[in-house]
Each structure stands twice: as structure tokens, then as C-alpha cells.
Scaffold this active site. Sequence first.
Site, PDB file in Angstrom:
ATOM      1  N   SER A  90      -9.764   1.932   2.866  1.00 50.19           N
ATOM      2  CA  SER A  90      -8.781   2.426   2.263  1.00 50.19           C
ATOM      3  C   SER A  90      -7.966   1.533   1.098  1.00 50.19           C
ATOM      4  CB  SER A  90      -8.399   3.729   2.937  1.00 50.19           C
ATOM      5  OG  SER A  90      -7.134   2.574   4.085  1.00 50.19           O
ATOM      6  N   LYS A 131       0.717  -1.291  -0.121  1.00 52.71           N
ATOM      7  CA  LYS A 131       0.066   0.122  -0.221  1.00 52.71           C
ATOM      8  C   LYS A 131       0.695   1.188  -0.174  1.00 52.71           C
ATOM      9  CE  LYS A 131      -4.049   1.951   2.825  1.00 52.71           C
ATOM     10  NZ  LYS A 131      -4.500   1.775   3.279  1.00 52.71           N
ATOM     11  N   SER A 190      -9.747  -0.724   7.280  1.00 48.75           N
ATOM     12  CA  SER A 190      -9.220  -0.266   5.774  1.00 48.75           C
ATOM     13  C   SER A 190      -8.173  -1.778   5.401  1.00 48.75           C
ATOM     14  CB  SER A 190      -8.379   0.794   5.759  1.00 48.75           C
ATOM     15  OG  SER A 190      -8.917   1.879   5.558  1.00 48.75           O
TER      16      SER A 190
HETATM   17  N1  GLN Z   1     -13.465   4.040   5.934  1.00 50.42           N
HETATM   18  C1  GLN Z   1     -12.664   4.684   7.566  1.00 50.42           C
HETATM   19  C2  GLN Z   1     -12.196   5.874   7.321  1.00 50.42           C
HETATM   20  O1  GLN Z   1     -12.443   6.743   6.420  1.00 50.42           O
HETATM   21  C3  GLN Z   1     -11.123   3.225   7.847  1.00 50.42           C
HETATM   22  C4  GLN Z   1      -9.711   4.065   7.267  1.00 50.42           C
HETATM   23  C5  GLN Z   1      -8.659   2.626   7.524  1.00 50.42           C
HETATM   24  O2  GLN Z   1      -9.476   2.426   7.995  1.00 50.42           O
HETATM   25  N2  GLN Z   1      -7.401   3.468   7.032  1.00 50.42           N
HETATM   26  O3  GLN Z   1     -11.755   6.348   8.427  1.00 50.42           O
END
Ligand code: GLN
Length: 486
Positions: A155, A80, A179
Site C-alpha cells: 500500500s 505516507k 506494504s
Molecule cells: N497487501 C496487504 C493487504 O492488503 C498488505 C498491506 C500492508 O502491508 N499494509 O493487507
Amino acid sequence: MAANLFDLTLHEARGLLDSRQVSSRELTQAILGRIMEVEPRLKAFVTVTGEMALRQAREADEAMAEGRVTPLTGVPVQIKDNMCTRGVLTTCSSRMLESFVPPYSATVVERLYGQGAVVVGKGNMDEFAMGSSTENSAFFPTHNPWGMERVPGGSSGGPAAAVAAGECLYALGSDTGGSIRQPAALCGIVGLKPTYGLVSRYGLVAFASSLDQIGPLTRDVTDCALVLNAIAGHDPRDSTSIPQGIPDYTRALEADVRGMRIGVPREYYVEGINRDVAETLKKALETLEKMGASVEETSLPHTRYALAVYYILAPSEASANLARYDGVKYGFSYKQADTMWQAMEKTKQHGFGPEVKRRIMLGTYALSAGYYDAYYLKAQKVRTLIRREFQEAFQRYDVLVTPTSPTVAFKLGEKMEDPVQMYLSDVCTIPVNIAGIPALSLPAGFVDGLPVGMQIMGKPLGEETILRVAYTYEQATEWHKMRPKL
Ligand code: GLN
């Protein structure tokens, strides 16, 4: 075994490499070929590191010829784009870091290099890991291999889509509120968020430091254990890293759940959950029951506050972490300003996208004098209650099982106008980060041709128990063998 090299699991590839049926060069070329073929439609990479991958493959072949082999040697991986890779762009899918080439590598990346991994590139993501669909990438959205008009989740949408589509054999993602697990669920693969502190975060670009954790995205549970073995363990460069040794996680891969107690918290099956997803989970739980586990409904009433707590704490921490992007030290810098203040303002204005700005404003507000007690402090107190509730539940149950996401992959664009709808796709995963416990998502069926994920939560450092339950379920089902037709 899979017909194409790019469809292999990590452990299958290991077998072929060790018996000299394929070389790392051949495997890496097959993956790079696959990337060329599907990437124009899928868009799972910010950067493809073909040359570096071929060099690492050559080194891996040499190492294997000399008998220096680890489970990862010679196998292609995607990382990532929020983990620092020395000499390779690390953008966080943000204009702010569009041309940032870090002078050092994250500890997890160092570990992969040290174990002979072949890095084929960096994965697309929601900007600074804020989002649930990868549509917040400043560059382009990633598509879901199971339905090109749908999101891969986020994400870590790039890593999840890349693994599902055969653009790498496994990937590393990060999980602050879901994420790793939510995109794994939406792309039909396995994703693990380890216990907070089990995997070093040194070199992971910080989003919300009390919640962030790195973990594997793989095609099956065996691979998950192998990758966890490779990345877990104490790191003196991360002060939140747990100072203790780690077990061999592959020893947990035993298909036996007899006598295990599985709790099913009803709060995860109500509001907003798709009926077919709930039905799929019910069947999965029946399978585990047939294998000898006891399954019992339970209640975690504080679950309903988790999302609200997260959207106070995560933005608060983000507003502090993102203050460093001032256009002075590194990253994007707005040059045509008259004063220092203007330069800083313009740098942030042009460098950050709308969701990142929204989070910074939410966090700054929650932390400001006069509101701090009402929001941030209150949220911390509720966090303690949520953590305790899990502690109590794990006195009665070995694991808790829930859906990973309330729905299957939604359409691109569907939730972009409504941030709250987008936030709601993490209701099932967020409590886990709040409590710092580990949880894994694995494929548990399909609804309308789209994958459904089952989430297995465990107590702190309960990764082995989680892996055993997941492995048992996987052995009894065929979901993990399905590959999308691209
Ligand atoms: N979707 C969640 C957010 O927008 C979690 C994102 C993540 O785990 N990095 O914060």
C-alpha cells in the site's frame, strides 16, 4: 555522483550540504521543481507541503550554519499519509479522513522534525493501507515510474514511486503484510520492515495492530541504515515498543558475507512465481555465493498457511480498529440522518471504499460467536507454528533469501476485479509480519525493463545482519544506480 539534485541519495546529499556545495533551500527547490514536473503523471502525493518544506529548509540551513547537523538535516522526505502530521492533512487516502488534520504528530514524524528533516508532503496509499497496488486509494491511483501504465505496488505505492522518481530523497512507509517491501521491489528501491516493536507506531493510523510496523524507503542500503537510526528506538507512548537501546546501524555496512549461511526456502519459489523473477533471484544468490556466503536450499512448510492466517487476523484486527470511525468524534460524518443508527450506518457506507468494507466484513465474521474458534483462534495457533518454524530456521541460517514479490509490476486495473489475485502478490512478504521478524527488499535486477526485488529476512532484531548482506550485494551490483526515465 548523480547529475541532478533530485537523483541523489540521502548520504550523497549530506556530503554536498556539509561541504556547502548546496543549501537545503536549493535542494528543496530542486525537489519541489521535480514534483511540479512529474506529479501530474505520477500522482504519488495526496498533499504537497511546499511552504512548510521551504520553511523547514530555511531552518535547516540556519542549523547547519551553527553546526547543528544530523544525517537528515535539510534533506527532503515524503511521509505516507497514514502517519499523523500536526496541522497537515492525514487522510489514509480515505474519504473517511479526507479533511482530518491531526492535532499531534506521530513519534516518527517528531523524530524527523527533531533531526532537521524537510517534509515535502504526504504519500498516496491504498485506503487504510489495505491493498497491493495503491489502486484502492479513494482519490486516484499512483503510477509506476518504470512504466506509467503499471502499478507501483502498495500500500505504500506513493512513497515508493516518489523515491524512485526523485520527488523526495527517501520516504517513510508502513508494512502490515508487505506494504513497504512489495512497492519498494516494484519501484526498484530499498525498503525495510523492521522487527515488530523496533519503531514506534504512536500516531500511525492503526490497520492491524499486531502486524503494523513503520520503516524506511530509500535509494540504497546506506540510506536505509541512516533512516533506521533516525526512527528506531523505545517510545513509552507505544506499549508494543521494545524497551531497549538501539545500535548504530551504519556500523553494519560492511561488504563482507564470508562464512554467512543463507537459507533459500523452496516454498517461496513455487506456485505462481514468474519464471524470469525466479531466474533473477538465482543469479543474485550466485553473486552472494561468490562473495563468500554459503547458500543452501531449505524448507519452511508452514509458509503455505501464512496468507490464509493473515486474511483472518488482519481483517479481524481491522474490524476492531476501524470501529472508531463512527462519524461522531472525528473524520467524515453523514449529516442527513434521522436516527443515530442511521447516521453511523451512512457514515461508514459513504466514508469507506469497497476493499475496506470487505475487510471489515471478513473480520467481523471471523470474530463472531460460533466462528471465533474455527477462524480467529485457529489462525492464532497457526501463527505460533509459523513463528516457531522461523525460529528454528534461524538456528541454521543467518538470513533467508526469497523474491519480494512473485511478479514484476502488473498493469493498472489488471487485478482489481479479483481480490484473491491481488492478495497473492504478498505471498512472499506476509509470513514476515506473521512472525514479527525484520526483512528488507532491495533491487536485484530487471525483467522486461521492470525492477525485481530480493527479500532478505532475519531473526528478531537481526537488522544489522540483514543490512550487511544487503550492503554486500549492493556493492557488487549496479541495480541501485538505475533511475527511471520520466
Ligand atoms: N497487501 C496487504 C493487504 O492488503 C498488505 C498491506 C500492508 O502491508 N499494509 O493487507
